[in-house]
Design an enzyme around this catalytic site. Structure first.
Site, PDB file in Angstrom:
ATOM      1  N   CYS A  20      62.152 -53.151 -35.343  1.00 54.62           N
ATOM      2  CA  CYS A  20      63.051 -54.305 -35.327  1.00 54.62           C
ATOM      3  C   CYS A  20      63.346 -54.689 -36.773  1.00 54.62           C
ATOM      4  O   CYS A  20      62.437 -55.075 -37.509  1.00 54.62           O
ATOM      5  CB  CYS A  20      62.364 -55.451 -34.591  1.00 54.62           C
ATOM      6  SG  CYS A  20      63.289 -56.987 -34.624  1.00 54.62           S
ATOM      7  N   ASP A  67      59.505 -54.299 -30.368  1.00 51.56           N
ATOM      8  CA  ASP A  67      60.787 -54.959 -30.675  1.00 51.56           C
ATOM      9  C   ASP A  67      60.881 -56.236 -29.838  1.00 51.56           C
ATOM     10  O   ASP A  67      60.062 -56.467 -28.942  1.00 51.56           O
ATOM     11  CB  ASP A  67      61.954 -54.009 -30.349  1.00 51.56           C
ATOM     12  CG  ASP A  67      63.316 -54.577 -30.746  1.00 51.56           C
ATOM     13  OD1 ASP A  67      63.391 -55.375 -31.705  1.00 51.56           O
ATOM     14  OD2 ASP A  67      64.316 -54.244 -30.092  1.00 51.56           O
ATOM     15  N   CYS A 100      70.292 -52.795 -36.932  1.00 48.31           N
ATOM     16  CA  CYS A 100      69.569 -53.449 -35.836  1.00 48.31           C
ATOM     17  C   CYS A 100      69.288 -52.314 -34.868  1.00 48.31           C
ATOM     18  O   CYS A 100      70.181 -51.515 -34.565  1.00 48.31           O
ATOM     19  CB  CYS A 100      70.447 -54.513 -35.180  1.00 48.31           C
ATOM     20  SG  CYS A 100      69.778 -55.121 -33.610  1.00 48.31           S
ATOM     21  N   THR A 127      65.114 -57.225 -37.779  1.00 45.42           N
ATOM     22  CA  THR A 127      65.041 -58.679 -37.934  1.00 45.42           C
ATOM     23  C   THR A 127      63.613 -59.110 -38.264  1.00 45.42           C
ATOM     24  O   THR A 127      63.386 -59.981 -39.107  1.00 45.42           O
ATOM     25  CB  THR A 127      65.511 -59.358 -36.633  1.00 45.42           C
ATOM     26  OG1 THR A 127      66.783 -58.819 -36.278  1.00 45.42           O
ATOM     27  CG2 THR A 127      65.621 -60.852 -36.782  1.00 45.42           C
TER      28      THR A 127
HETATM   29  N1  DGL Z   1      66.402 -55.077 -32.355  1.00 42.48           N
HETATM   30  C1  DGL Z   1      66.256 -56.076 -33.313  1.00 42.48           C
HETATM   31  C2  DGL Z   1      66.607 -55.608 -34.719  1.00 42.48           C
HETATM   32  O1  DGL Z   1      66.461 -54.462 -35.037  1.00 42.48           O
HETATM   33  C3  DGL Z   1      66.656 -57.494 -33.085  1.00 42.48           C
HETATM   34  C4  DGL Z   1      67.405 -57.987 -31.942  1.00 42.48           C
HETATM   35  C5  DGL Z   1      67.226 -59.487 -31.706  1.00 42.48           C
HETATM   36  O2  DGL Z   1      66.267 -59.824 -31.034  1.00 42.48           O
HETATM   37  O3  DGL Z   1      68.021 -60.282 -32.215  1.00 42.48           O
HETATM   38  O4  DGL Z   1      67.008 -56.381 -35.533  1.00 42.48           O
END
Ligand code: DGL
Length: 281
Positions: free
Chosen positions: A82, A18, A194, A84
């Site tokens: 993650c 992540d 997230c 994103t």
């Molecule tokens: N933990 C990440 C996700 O699931 C992203 C957090 C980030 O770096 O903005 O989207």
């Protein structure tokens, strides 16, 4: 003909990746289901946060970081914990690596099935909310629902702070989640899209007490890990008998900071307390 299964004397090794500490919510779910598997946690904290970065920057960065890490640890399975990153980079990295890639994407489909009033709140990073991938998930699986989307990087920072043992302001959480309250048609279901956000679930429940269903991807991802472990014949009774005592997890960060020191107690609790730093330029 006798076919022999490949006998591995080592537990399956999974790289959980992540931008920050969010992937630890996925680690918790995987550990709960498979306590004997060997996990290496990797955080690209040098480039944190991902949620505000452009798509072209992220596509290139994630591939570079994963390549560097895989050269170092050669895990059996790569888990991109993650949303994103996963909503963007999966096709590219699947074509690059021979190992299976498990992605974490917004759990829109189960949320749409659970919601009774057919109104869902999607809580994600600004990047995930804007992704074409996310829009298609909504179109394919939640077209009968109203979907209220909130993209917040501030919430990601609050989750990081919680794991650094700093206080989380409920007033700030209340204001971030206002769109789920300030509407006639309030959601009964929230998708925590997230991986940082399950770490704040207790606090979110306090500021959104009327939500019936909180949906995240942890358990589904743990099942996906098992699918690949079986498919790759990575586990044997022999493995399971020896693994629990030998599974000493490692964490890798792309930058050494004061914050990485502060989250060591959490890493220790998850048996990921052996910390390494690997810079990726
Ligand atoms: N933990 C990440 C996700 O699931 C992203 C957090 C980030 O770096 O903005 O989207």
């Amino acid at each position: 003909m006798i076919t022999e299964k490949v006998i591995s004397s080592k537990p399956p090794h999974i790289l959980v990746f992540d931008s920050g500490v969010g992937g630890l919510s996925i680690v918790e779910a995987v550990k709960k289901a498979h306590p004997s598997y060997r996990l290496t946690y990797a955080s690209d904290n040098a480039q944190f946060p991902y949620g505000t970065k452009s798509e072209s920057v992220l596509i290139e960065r994630v591939e570079r970081v994963l390549s560097t890490l895989q050269e170092e640890i050669a895990a059996d399975i790569i888990l991109v914990a993650c949303n994103t990153a996963s909503t963007l980079v999966l096709p590219k990295i699947r074509s690059h690596f021979t190992q299976p890639i498990i992605g974490v994407v917004p759990a829109i489909k189960p949320a749409a099935e659970m919601s009774k009033n057919k109104t869902i709140g999607l809580l994600a990073t600004p990047g995930t909310v804007e992704r074409q991938y996310t829009k298609e998930l909504i179109k394919d699986f939640a077209h009968e629902c109203d979907v209220i989307s909130v993209g917040s990087s501030e919430l990601v920072l609050l989750a990081e702070q919680k794991l650094q043992n700093k206080p989380v302001s409920l007033a700030v959480l209340t204001s971030i989640t206002a769109p789920f309250r300030d509407t006639q048609n309030r959601p009964d279901t929230i998708v925590l899209a997230c991986t940082h956000f399950p770490l704040l679930k207790e606090e979110l429940q306090l500021v959104l007490p009327n939500i019936t269903y909180w949906v995240d991807s942890g358990e589904a991802i743990a099942r996906r890990v098992q699918f690949w472990v079986n498919k790759l014949n990575l586990v044997t009774e022999n493995t399971l008998a020896t693994a629990s005592s030998s599974a000493n997890g490692v964490s890798i960060f792309t930058k050494q900071t004061a914050e990485t020191e502060l989250i060591k107690p959490t890493l220790n609790q998850l048996n990921l307390g052996l910390v390494h730093y690997t810079e990726v330029s």
